[in-house]
Design a protein around this motif. Structure first.
Motif, PDB file in Angstrom:
ATOM      1  N   PRO A  12       0.661  -1.263  -0.310  1.00 44.31           N
ATOM      2  CA  PRO A  12      -0.549  -0.236  -0.408  1.00 44.31           C
ATOM      3  C   PRO A  12       0.689   1.626   0.065  1.00 44.31           C
ATOM      4  N   ALA A  13       2.120   1.554   0.516  1.00 39.44           N
ATOM      5  CA  ALA A  13       2.640   3.203   0.069  1.00 39.44           C
ATOM      6  C   ALA A  13       3.565   2.745  -1.207  1.00 39.44           C
ATOM      7  N   THR A  14       3.011   1.379  -2.128  1.00 41.79           N
ATOM      8  CA  THR A  14       3.530   1.798  -3.451  1.00 41.79           C
ATOM      9  C   THR A  14       2.220   2.044  -4.914  1.00 41.79           C
ATOM     10  N   GLY A  15       2.871   2.086  -5.690  1.00 40.67           N
ATOM     11  CA  GLY A  15       1.388   1.881  -6.805  1.00 40.67           C
ATOM     12  C   GLY A  15       0.854   2.870  -6.872  1.00 40.67           C
ATOM     13  N   ASN A  16      -0.264   2.923  -7.348  1.00 40.97           N
ATOM     14  CA  ASN A  16      -1.242   4.343  -7.643  1.00 40.97           C
ATOM     15  C   ASN A  16      -2.129   3.924  -6.894  1.00 40.97           C
ATOM     16  N   PRO A  17      -2.933   5.139  -5.660  1.00 40.58           N
ATOM     17  CA  PRO A  17      -3.961   5.286  -5.293  1.00 40.58           C
ATOM     18  C   PRO A  17      -4.882   5.972  -5.281  1.00 40.58           C
ATOM     19  N   ALA A  18      -5.827   5.022  -5.936  1.00 38.01           N
ATOM     20  CA  ALA A  18      -7.234   5.723  -5.711  1.00 38.01           C
ATOM     21  C   ALA A  18      -8.616   5.042  -5.126  1.00 38.01           C
ATOM     22  N   GLY A  19      -9.476   6.100  -4.817  1.00 36.48           N
ATOM     23  CA  GLY A  19     -10.473   6.318  -4.248  1.00 36.48           C
ATOM     24  C   GLY A  19     -11.189   5.351  -5.201  1.00 36.48           C
ATOM     25  N   VAL A  20     -12.311   4.493  -4.301  1.00 38.30           N
ATOM     26  CA  VAL A  20     -13.424   3.985  -4.382  1.00 38.30           C
ATOM     27  C   VAL A  20     -14.818   3.951  -3.596  1.00 38.30           C
ATOM     28  N   VAL A  21     -15.700   4.138  -4.770  1.00 36.29           N
ATOM     29  CA  VAL A  21     -16.823   4.033  -4.120  1.00 36.29           C
ATOM     30  C   VAL A  21     -17.983   3.585  -4.678  1.00 36.29           C
ATOM     31  N   LEU A  22     -17.975   2.351  -4.215  1.00 33.33           N
ATOM     32  CA  LEU A  22     -19.294   1.341  -4.746  1.00 33.33           C
ATOM     33  C   LEU A  22     -20.443   1.299  -4.265  1.00 33.33           C
ATOM     34  N   ASP A  23     -20.685   2.477  -3.560  1.00 32.05           N
ATOM     35  CA  ASP A  23     -22.211   2.490  -3.932  1.00 32.05           C
ATOM     36  C   ASP A  23     -22.872   3.901  -3.788  1.00 32.05           C
ATOM     37  N   ALA A  24     -21.904   4.171  -4.885  1.00 32.81           N
ATOM     38  CA  ALA A  24     -22.638   5.244  -5.318  1.00 32.81           C
ATOM     39  C   ALA A  24     -23.603   6.049  -5.967  1.00 32.81           C
ATOM     40  N   GLU A  25     -25.165   5.160  -5.584  1.00 28.92           N
ATOM     41  CA  GLU A  25     -26.555   5.079  -6.168  1.00 28.92           C
ATOM     42  C   GLU A  25     -26.750   6.810  -5.723  1.00 28.92           C
ATOM     43  N   ALA A  47     -19.242   3.203  -8.757  1.00 29.95           N
ATOM     44  CA  ALA A  47     -19.548   2.404  -9.427  1.00 29.95           C
ATOM     45  C   ALA A  47     -21.068   2.419  -8.866  1.00 29.95           C
ATOM     46  N   VAL A  48     -22.031   2.626  -9.864  1.00 24.01           N
ATOM     47  CA  VAL A  48     -23.573   1.836 -10.187  1.00 24.01           C
ATOM     48  C   VAL A  48     -24.015   0.625 -10.128  1.00 24.01           C
ATOM     49  N   PRO A  49     -24.413  -0.292  -9.542  1.00 22.69           N
ATOM     50  CA  PRO A  49     -25.020  -1.918 -10.677  1.00 22.69           C
ATOM     51  C   PRO A  49     -25.904  -1.156 -10.878  1.00 22.69           C
ATOM     52  N   VAL A  50     -26.039  -2.200 -12.716  1.00 21.50           N
ATOM     53  CA  VAL A  50     -27.036  -2.157 -13.096  1.00 21.50           C
ATOM     54  C   VAL A  50     -27.817  -3.096 -13.772  1.00 21.50           C
ATOM     55  N   ALA A  51     -26.975  -4.178 -12.633  1.00 20.20           N
ATOM     56  CA  ALA A  51     -26.985  -5.610 -13.857  1.00 20.20           C
ATOM     57  C   ALA A  51     -26.491  -6.451 -12.705  1.00 20.20           C
ATOM     58  N   ASP A  52     -27.097  -7.870 -12.973  1.00 19.05           N
ATOM     59  CA  ASP A  52     -25.549  -8.868 -12.885  1.00 19.05           C
ATOM     60  C   ASP A  52     -24.048  -9.088 -13.267  1.00 19.05           C
ATOM     61  N   ARG A  53     -23.257  -8.381 -12.168  1.00 23.97           N
ATOM     62  CA  ARG A  53     -21.780  -8.342 -11.894  1.00 23.97           C
ATOM     63  C   ARG A  53     -22.048  -7.192 -13.663  1.00 23.97           C
ATOM     64  N   ARG A  54     -22.742  -6.849 -13.738  1.00 29.96           N
ATOM     65  CA  ARG A  54     -22.047  -5.339 -14.549  1.00 29.96           C
ATOM     66  C   ARG A  54     -22.667  -3.942 -13.998  1.00 29.96           C
TER      67      ARG A  54
END
Length: 276
Positions: A12-25, A47-54
């Motif tokens: 976690p101290a390397t790589g490229n940090p990204a924010g992730v919001v899985l419940d963006a509805e 991310a907003v779910p629109v279908a199964d695994r989509r």
């Protein structure tokens, strides 16, 4: 809930940090932009779910929305796999549909498949303005590698440094490069130095996103694969590693897979949670 991941690394101290919001509805554009600005990473994915695994996925830098972001895609896919289990998912982005496959090896590994890539030679004016903004001379450019503008959801300039030392001493005019990139519609510059046929070192200035440099850029890695194909350096299926972020202390490793008959490029990597 805002999650934080480092993409293209297991540290976690390397790589490229990204924010992730899985419940963006229900979040408005203004709210997503405010969250991305507050998080402060080069991108945050919503991310907003629109279908199964989509999922419908949007990406915001601290300054503006971008059509596609590779490292935040990998981070989002890993976050979903940790929550729901590894499986193929599809992301509907403003650049197009992005299939992502996740699997458990020693850790969860995600592979995105880009939209069809394309690449064109840079114009003389684009190259002149770029070199001026970078404080590079023509001697700093490797003549064996044509300068191109490559697309894999966003446009990126592909520019080969003549030496590893030239790549390591990046010191550019932020406002001049930002102005050029806004005029040209580029998201990053992929400045690279090929160490071998299988390993390439890269740096990606990102002033249009309000970031001096990106430690790992999956979208540019996909565009680089398309660039290789366009300039005739992919005559059979080819896999290579792009090492990025090492000169800023955030080493990342991106695996790029290119097929001569397929304009889409696959980019593979891991992501790990950044402790709160």
């Amino acid at each position: 809930m805002i999650l934080r991941y480092a993409a293209f690394t297991t540290d976690p101290a390397t790589g490229n940090p990204a924010g992730v919001v899985l419940d963006a509805e229900g979040l408005t554009d203004e709210e997503m932009q405010r969250i991305a600005t507050d998080v402060g990473y080069s991108e945050t994915a919503f991310a907003v779910p629109v279908a199964d695994r989509r999922f419908a996925v949007r990406y915001f830098s601290p300054l503006a929305e971008v059509p596609f972001c590779g490292h935040a895609t990998i981070a989002t896919a890993v976050a979903l796999a940790e929550r729901d289990g590894p499986a193929p998912v599809r992301f509907d982005t403003k650049a197009g549909e992005i299939p992502v496959h996740t699997e458990l090896r020693n850790e969860i590994v995600a592979t995105l498949t880009s939209v069809p890539t394309r690449s064109r030679p840079a114009t003389d004016d684009e190259l002149t303005r770029t070199l001026t903004a970078l404080n590079w001379s023509t001697d700093d450019v490797n003549p064996a590698w044509p300068v191109h503008v490559a697309f894999a959801g966003n446009d990126h300039l592909m520019l080969a440094a003549a030496t590893r030392a030239r790549l390591a001493t990046l010191d550019y005019d932020f406002e001049a490069l930002r102005s050029l990139m806004l005029d040209a519609g580029w998201t990053t510059l992929q400045l690279f130095w090929p160490e071998t046929d299988h390993e390439v070192h890269a740096r990606d200035p990102f002033p249009v996103g309000g970031v001096v440099e990106d430690p790992a850029t999956g979208a540019a890695a996909a565009a680089f694969g398309g660039y290789l194909r366009a300039i005739g350096r992919v005559t059979e299926p080819r896999e290579l590693t792009i090492v990025q972020g090492e000169d800023m202390g955030r080493r990342s490793e991106l695996t790029v897979t290119v097929h001569p008959a397929d304009p889409r490029v696959r980019v593979t990597g891991t992501a790990t949670r950044i402790p709160a």
